[in-house]
Scaffold this motif. Structure first.
Motif, PDB file in Angstrom:
ATOM      1  N   VAL A  44       0.836  -1.205   0.000  1.00 54.49           N
ATOM      2  CA  VAL A  44       0.000   0.000   0.000  1.00 54.49           C
ATOM      3  C   VAL A  44       0.869   1.252   0.000  1.00 54.49           C
ATOM      4  N   GLN A  45       1.903   1.254   0.813  1.00 53.28           N
ATOM      5  CA  GLN A  45       2.723   2.446   0.954  1.00 53.28           C
ATOM      6  C   GLN A  45       3.751   2.602  -0.168  1.00 53.28           C
ATOM      7  N   ASP A  46       4.363   1.497  -0.608  1.00 52.86           N
ATOM      8  CA  ASP A  46       5.440   1.590  -1.590  1.00 52.86           C
ATOM      9  C   ASP A  46       4.952   1.485  -3.032  1.00 52.86           C
ATOM     10  N   SER A  47       4.011   0.579  -3.298  1.00 56.27           N
ATOM     11  CA  SER A  47       3.556   0.364  -4.673  1.00 56.27           C
ATOM     12  C   SER A  47       2.362   1.252  -5.025  1.00 56.27           C
ATOM     13  N   LEU A  48       1.336   1.238  -4.194  1.00 55.76           N
ATOM     14  CA  LEU A  48       0.196   2.122  -4.460  1.00 55.76           C
ATOM     15  C   LEU A  48       0.536   3.569  -4.147  1.00 55.76           C
ATOM     16  N   GLN A  49       1.540   3.753  -3.274  1.00 52.93           N
ATOM     17  CA  GLN A  49       1.975   5.082  -2.832  1.00 52.93           C
ATOM     18  C   GLN A  49       0.828   5.844  -2.164  1.00 52.93           C
TER      19      GLN A  49
END
Length: 312
Positions: free
Chosen positions: A79-84
């Motif tokens: 969620v944090q790294d890929s979807l940002q």
């Protein structure tokens, strides 16, 4: 239709549309080790700039399996790294499965693990209420899960702490997604299974958020089940489809407890009948049938007391 369970009910709407996913994720699904998605189903609707505008302001991430969940950390990272997306974690300090939308009266202790992670000695729904009104009031999307195991069929939907947390978010007028990862036997999954399921869940969550923003759906909560490894319940790999489903109303359970030998008046947890995949004929178009066949199930739900129709 309605699903009633004393304290609350949810209305289910079905759409025959299938979810469109990005071409980047198609390449992952088309890899030799992962079953491919149906051709023509995957399409990206948003440009990078429009996708940025469609992002939620802040996402509250919770679960009912607590800090020891086998899938939660991989999901938070995605969620944090890929979807940002800007995510804040508020989860029970210990496992809280099958507690539905129960609320802990407290006193409650909030433990700050880091700047974005909090543990609460309460139920999943308690975590959501506490977070949305006291800790993360600017969150506009709540994602509960991934649950360790399925959440399909009426009995599970009405009993799940994962769904209970999503229902609590709906009562706070927030959009909510409950995600579960069904599997074939405890520990049968691989790290690759987890990563592929996380990617699929991320694509689905992103698409559902876009649908909410565009006003094309009226759902309060989406219940999403992503089978680990995209296999049937018998273990056969399949080409996964993403299906809009209803909640199978046949699913039920009987006694949840058994007596403890040698202790008068004492009972212990021993649920019976909580096996939706043993249904001889799962409802066509339902969540049980979809996941049993190895496909992704998305059930749009409305929360509220649904009045039965009067007989003439």
């Amino acid at each position: 239709m309605s699903i009633s369970a004393g304290t609350y009910s949810c209305r289910v709407r079905i759409s025959c549309r299938k979810l469109r996913l990005s071409s980047a994720f198609r390449s992952t699904l088309d890899s030799p080790t992962v079953p491919s998605h149906r051709a023509g189903l995957i399409h990206s609707r948003a440009t990078s700039s429009s996708a940025h505008r469609m992002q939620p302001q802040r996402v509250l991430l919770t679960n009912d399996d607590g800090p020891d969940s086998s899938f939660f950390q991989a999901w938070v990272k995605h969620v944090q790294d890929s979807l940002q997306w800007t995510g804040v974690v508020c989860i029970p300090s210990q496992q809280q499965s099958f507690v539905s939308k129960s609320i802990s009266h407290g006193p409650l202790q909030v433990t700050n693990i880091d700047s974005r992670t909090m543990h609460v000695d309460g139920s999943p729904a308690t975590c959501v209420n506490l977070a949305l009104y006291s800790l993360v009031p600017d969150a506009d999307l709540v994602i509960s899960g991934p649950n360790v195991g399925h959440n399909v069929g009426r009995a599970s939907v009405l009993s799940s702490g994962t769904l209970g947390a999503a229902m609590e978010a709906s009562l706070a007028h927030k959009k909510a997604i409950a995600i579960s990862f069904p599997f074939n036997g405890w520990g049968s999954w691989t790290e690759e299974d987890i990563q592929t399921a996380v990617q699929m869940a991320g694509q689905v969550a992103s698409q559902l958020w876009e649908e909410w923003q565009s006003g094309t759906v009226e759902a309060d909560v989406f219940n999403v089940n992503v089978p680990l490894g995209f296999k049937t319940v018998e273990g056969t790999p399949v080409k996964p489809e993403i299906l809009r489903t209803t909640v199978d109303m046949q699913s039920q359970y009987s006694s949840l407890y058994k007596t403890i030998e040698g202790k008068s008046g004492a009972f212990e947890w021993a649920p019976k009948g909580l096996k939706p995949f043993d249904l001889p004929a799962p409802t066509a178009g339902g969540d049980v049938a979809a996941v049993k066949a190895g496909h992704v199930s998305i059930s749009p739900l409305r929360t509220g007391f649904i009045q039965p129709e009067s007989k003439p």
